[in-house]
Design a protein around this motif. Structure first.
Motif, PDB file in Angstrom:
ATOM      1  N   LEU A  88      39.458  33.354  37.064  1.00 25.83           N
ATOM      2  CA  LEU A  88      38.175  32.692  37.255  1.00 25.83           C
ATOM      3  C   LEU A  88      37.069  33.709  37.515  1.00 25.83           C
ATOM      4  N   LEU A  89      37.341  34.710  38.336  1.00 27.82           N
ATOM      5  CA  LEU A  89      36.338  35.746  38.605  1.00 27.82           C
ATOM      6  C   LEU A  89      36.010  36.525  37.344  1.00 27.82           C
ATOM      7  N   TYR A  90      37.019  36.842  36.545  1.00 25.41           N
ATOM      8  CA  TYR A  90      36.794  37.560  35.296  1.00 25.41           C
ATOM      9  C   TYR A  90      35.907  36.734  34.375  1.00 25.41           C
ATOM     10  N   TYR A  91      36.229  35.464  34.235  1.00 26.25           N
ATOM     11  CA  TYR A  91      35.448  34.590  33.370  1.00 26.25           C
ATOM     12  C   TYR A  91      34.002  34.517  33.873  1.00 26.25           C
ATOM     13  N   TYR A  92      33.835  34.316  35.156  1.00 23.95           N
ATOM     14  CA  TYR A  92      32.481  34.220  35.707  1.00 23.95           C
ATOM     15  C   TYR A  92      31.691  35.508  35.472  1.00 23.95           C
ATOM     16  N   ASN A  93      32.309  36.629  35.755  1.00 26.95           N
ATOM     17  CA  ASN A  93      31.620  37.906  35.635  1.00 26.95           C
ATOM     18  C   ASN A  93      31.313  38.297  34.196  1.00 26.95           C
TER      19      ASN A  93
END
Length: 55
Positions: A43-48
């Motif tokens: 999720l963090l990768y996608y958001y970033n």
């Protein structure tokens, strides 16, 4: 698991969690929760990479 223990012993490493001083329950609980870490990282990768760049 014994095969892994044998390989670690041959390499001079600790072959089980007891030798490392780790409780078996800690190992079991960690394995049960590992998917949560993966989901958060995804999720963090996608958001970033997708969301934050559009802002």
């Amino acid at each position: 698991m014994l095969e892994m223990e044998d390989m670690l012993r041959k390499l001079g490493g600790y072959e089980n969690s007891t030798a490392l001083g780790l409780d078996e329950n800690l190992i079991y609980e960690s394995l049960q929760k590992a998917h949560l870490v993966r989901e958060r990282c995804t999720l963090l990768y996608y958001y970033n990479t997708k969301v934050a760049k559009k802002s």
